[in-house]
Write an enzyme that holds these catalytic residues in place. Structure first.
Site, PDB file in Angstrom:
ATOM      1  N   ASP A  21      33.813  37.771  43.325  1.00 25.34           N
ATOM      2  CA  ASP A  21      34.540  36.622  43.987  1.00 25.34           C
ATOM      3  C   ASP A  21      34.395  35.289  43.495  1.00 25.34           C
ATOM      4  O   ASP A  21      33.532  35.377  42.347  1.00 25.34           O
ATOM      5  CB  ASP A  21      34.261  36.756  45.511  1.00 25.34           C
ATOM      6  CG  ASP A  21      35.495  36.073  46.312  1.00 25.34           C
ATOM      7  OD1 ASP A  21      35.947  35.173  46.139  1.00 25.34           O
ATOM      8  OD2 ASP A  21      35.800  36.984  47.521  1.00 25.34           O
ATOM      9  N   HIS A  74      40.731  34.845  43.361  1.00 19.98           N
ATOM     10  CA  HIS A  74      39.242  34.824  43.719  1.00 19.98           C
ATOM     11  C   HIS A  74      38.565  35.159  42.228  1.00 19.98           C
ATOM     12  O   HIS A  74      37.485  35.825  42.192  1.00 19.98           O
ATOM     13  CB  HIS A  74      38.743  36.111  44.567  1.00 19.98           C
ATOM     14  CG  HIS A  74      39.312  35.783  46.149  1.00 19.98           C
ATOM     15  ND1 HIS A  74      38.589  35.192  46.931  1.00 19.98           N
ATOM     16  CD2 HIS A  74      40.518  35.981  46.637  1.00 19.98           C
ATOM     17  CE1 HIS A  74      39.422  35.076  48.048  1.00 19.98           C
ATOM     18  NE2 HIS A  74      40.510  35.588  47.880  1.00 19.98           N
ATOM     19  N   ASP A  77      44.434  39.661  47.642  1.00 22.43           N
ATOM     20  CA  ASP A  77      44.525  38.792  48.662  1.00 22.43           C
ATOM     21  C   ASP A  77      44.409  37.247  48.232  1.00 22.43           C
ATOM     22  O   ASP A  77      43.761  36.967  47.160  1.00 22.43           O
ATOM     23  CB  ASP A  77      43.467  38.845  49.690  1.00 22.43           C
ATOM     24  CG  ASP A  77      41.906  38.801  49.151  1.00 22.43           C
ATOM     25  OD1 ASP A  77      41.869  39.214  47.952  1.00 22.43           O
ATOM     26  OD2 ASP A  77      41.131  38.161  50.054  1.00 22.43           O
ATOM     27  N   GLU A  78      44.946  36.616  49.198  1.00 24.94           N
ATOM     28  CA  GLU A  78      44.909  34.989  48.972  1.00 24.94           C
ATOM     29  C   GLU A  78      44.971  34.575  47.673  1.00 24.94           C
ATOM     30  O   GLU A  78      44.136  33.664  46.921  1.00 24.94           O
ATOM     31  CB  GLU A  78      43.406  34.534  49.485  1.00 24.94           C
ATOM     32  CG  GLU A  78      43.080  34.797  51.009  1.00 24.94           C
ATOM     33  CD  GLU A  78      41.776  34.538  51.321  1.00 24.94           C
ATOM     34  OE1 GLU A  78      41.791  34.114  52.602  1.00 24.94           O
ATOM     35  OE2 GLU A  78      40.799  34.741  50.983  1.00 24.94           O
ATOM     36  N   ASP A  95      31.686  37.895  60.484  1.00 24.84           N
ATOM     37  CA  ASP A  95      31.190  36.761  60.270  1.00 24.84           C
ATOM     38  C   ASP A  95      31.611  35.602  61.400  1.00 24.84           C
ATOM     39  O   ASP A  95      31.167  34.496  61.239  1.00 24.84           O
ATOM     40  CB  ASP A  95      31.574  35.943  58.828  1.00 24.84           C
ATOM     41  CG  ASP A  95      33.248  36.233  58.520  1.00 24.84           C
ATOM     42  OD1 ASP A  95      33.885  37.050  59.125  1.00 24.84           O
ATOM     43  OD2 ASP A  95      33.580  35.592  57.556  1.00 24.84           O
ATOM     44  N   GLU A 148      29.530  34.107  53.287  1.00 26.69           N
ATOM     45  CA  GLU A 148      29.554  32.701  53.144  1.00 26.69           C
ATOM     46  C   GLU A 148      28.514  31.959  54.033  1.00 26.69           C
ATOM     47  O   GLU A 148      27.658  31.276  53.842  1.00 26.69           O
ATOM     48  CB  GLU A 148      30.793  31.933  53.616  1.00 26.69           C
ATOM     49  CG  GLU A 148      31.814  32.257  52.503  1.00 26.69           C
ATOM     50  CD  GLU A 148      32.918  33.254  52.939  1.00 26.69           C
ATOM     51  OE1 GLU A 148      32.413  34.308  53.575  1.00 26.69           O
ATOM     52  OE2 GLU A 148      33.882  33.372  52.466  1.00 26.69           O
TER      53      GLU A 148
HETATM   54  C1  ACM Z   1      40.335  38.691  53.249  1.00 26.21           C
HETATM   55  O1  ACM Z   1      39.819  38.097  54.338  1.00 26.21           O
HETATM   56  N1  ACM Z   1      40.906  37.503  52.553  1.00 26.21           N
HETATM   57  C2  ACM Z   1      40.501  39.781  53.037  1.00 26.21           C
END
Ligand code: ACM
Length: 546
Positions: A168, A241, A305-306, A400, A450
């Site tokens: 990441d 990421h 993702d993202e 989390d 995190e």
């Molecule tokens: C994620 O929480 N971005 C998979």
């Protein structure tokens, strides 16, 4: 009775008990007896000596029982196990371990313990084939010993997948011989944010953080996991990421002149790999190294993702490449890129797994598994489209999030997800058509790190909510879970797990008044789910979503 977690399919008790002696022999096929012995380290069971009388403990193979399944009969005279395979034998051993006193969870036997098991007959097998945990070792690295310990704890709970989030923005976590700057440069950062909440003045700890697994470590982890019926699912999250990869190899970026650092803060970064052939070649080589190290990799997660696609849209070279492929948008190019990687993995015998953005942008191979983290609705759509899915919704499977919206909790991303919320979760809702529900392979909890800086906090966040995931995925339904949990926690105590007590954190587990203080109510998980669900309906699904 006996407080078994996860609850077996059928349990019948009868009067009396069986007393184990230590170093007692077990008879049966070697793969099955080895599995039973592995589950019961405190008993130090042995093999059957040549010419010795028939042992009281026997294990037999019974093909009629199916994968992972077993039958266990305990009488005052004998312990008889029938198992469909070695995993079934391992799980029969795990059930026996729960039937023993909690001291069976210590790493060596205490003197004076009576290793007594009540007479019982158990028939058992799993509801779902995918019963997992996801561990983000990028945001905070966890040393190999903690990964091995996690595998042990998964096996104790009959959980069978460990999804390792190995790359990441904040760190790359695997040795690469082909691209050594990945681990030399990408595996560490200079410092870490200590004020991650919105509206706080930025502050950093000034302390380097990092680490990586050598390829030999990966081989060891995979072998250790295999013996405990846990499949390692590696994840290299691309094309977004990507800061740690790009800190090492900036030419793989969509803006090759730009320079990157391994990130020292959280949130969504615009750093993205280019989709050009050089990146595909790079990833193909690195995936190959990971697959070779792990041995067999039935599932390989490629993220998706993202992604912030602005740098793709701004690059003349990438735009020309997109047009040459006949693709109408950068969103289509995102989908094409992931499909290309899935094809490469298929040639290596691995099925690709993706987060749900990759489904929404379309073009997946039919055999790609989707993890719908943004909610059940997008999961249902992926299943209706014919994909197998593994339920991973933020609520209630992102661990989390704090268990309570309380200032006593250590800092979490938001609140609240309780153990009861997890136990009530249904991965394949009964309102879904049977064919669609049949696409649900199972579920897994997510440990994004995190705000999990160390293994002690990991224990606190993972357990006992992970026990509830075991119940949901193995047994289905919360029946008996709340009643069984107090006794189960005494097993975790003996094991040395620093779980979150049901009544709240112990004094030294609290967030205190400093930077590890939780902000109750700042981020509410229900509101996050509503926002995420809305995003899964937007045309451009590759917009970052939190
Ligand atoms: C994620 O929480 N971005 C998979």
């Amino acid at each position: 009775m006996s407080a078994l977690i996860p609850r077996p399919r059928a349990v019948r008790t009868s009067p009396g008990s069986f007393e184990f002696t230590r170093r007692e022999p077990v008879s049966g096929p070697a793969d099955l007896t080895d599995a039973v012995r592995l589950a019961l380290p405190a008993l130090d069971l042995t093999g059957r000596a040549v010419g010795a009388p028939e042992p009281r403990i026997t294990v037999e193979r019974d093909k009629d029982l199916g994968p992972e399944s077993y039958a266990l009969t305990v009488t005052p005279e004998a312990v008889q196990i029938r198992a469909g395979d070695a995993t079934g034998a391992l799980y029969a051993g795990q059930t026996l371990r729960q039937l023993l006193p909690p001291d069976a969870y210590r790493s060596s036997a205490l003197p004076g313990v009576r290793w007594s098991v009540p007479c019982v007959s158990v028939e058992d097998g799993p509801r779902f084939s995918w019963r997992g945990a996801h561990l983000d070792v990028s945001r905070h690295f966890l040393p190999k010993r903690e990964v091995l310990r996690m595998i042990d704890l998964l096996a104790v709970h009959k959980l069978n997948r460990l999804h390792l989030h190995l790359a990441d923005d904040q760190g790359w976590r695997v040795e690469s011989r082909a691209y050594p700057l990945l681990h030399e440069v990408g595996s560490h950062r200079a410092q870490t944010t200590t004020r991650p909440f919105r509206g706080q003045e930025p502050a950093f700890d000034g302390t380097p953080h990092g680490g990586y697994y050598t390829l030999a470590d990966l081989s060891e982890i995979a072998e250790y996991a295999r013996a405990r019926a846990v499949t390692i699912v590696p994840e290299i999250d691309v094309p977004g990421h990507a800061s740690a990869i790009l800190a090492a190899y900036p030419h793989l970026g969509a803006a090759p002149a730009r320079r990157y650092d391994v990130l020292d803060r959280w949130g969504i970064s615009p750093a993205i790999l280019s989709p050009l052939p050089a990146t595909i070649d790079f990833l193909s080589a690195v995936f190959g190294e990971i697959i070779d190290a792990l041995g067999a990799v039935p599932y390989f997660h490629i993220g998706g993702d993202e992604c912030v696609l602005d740098d793709w849209a701004a690059s003349g070279e990438i735009e020309a490449y997109r047009r040459s492929l006949g693709l109408g948008s950068v969103g289509d190019l995102h989908a094409w890129f992931l499909r290309r990687l899935a094809d490469i993995l298929a040639e290596r015998g691995s099925r690709a797994v993706v987060w749900d953005e990759a489904f929404v942008s379309g073009m997946l191979r039919d055999d790609t598994i989707v993890m719908p983290w943004r909610g059940a609705q997008v999961g249902r759509r992926a299943a209706e489209a014919g994909h197998d899915i593994v339920a991973t919704p933020v609520f209630p499977l992102y661990f989390d999030y704090a268990e309570a919206g309380s200032a006593e909790e250590p800092a979490a991303i938001g609140d609240a997800i309780t153990v009861e919320d997890v136990a009530a979760f249904e991965p394949a809702p009964s309102s879904w058509e049977p064919e669609v529900a049949g696409r649900v392979l199972g579920a897994q909890f997510q440990l994004w790190t995190e705000r999990i800086p160390d293994a002690r906090t990991l224990d606190y966040r993972a357990w006992p909510r992970g026990c509830a995931v075991a119940q949901v995925t193995w047994s289905g339904g919360a029946d008996g879970f709340a009643e069984a949990l107090p006794a189960h926690l005494t097993r975790l105590d003996a094991y040395g797990v620093e779980y979150r007590p049901p009544a709240g954190p112990r004094p030294w587990q609290r967030g205190g008044t400093g930077d590890r203080r939780h902000r109750p109510g700042a981020v509410e998980v229900g509101e996050v789910m509503r926002r995420l669900d809305a995003l899964t309906h937007e045309a451009d699904s590759t917009r970052p979503s939190i």
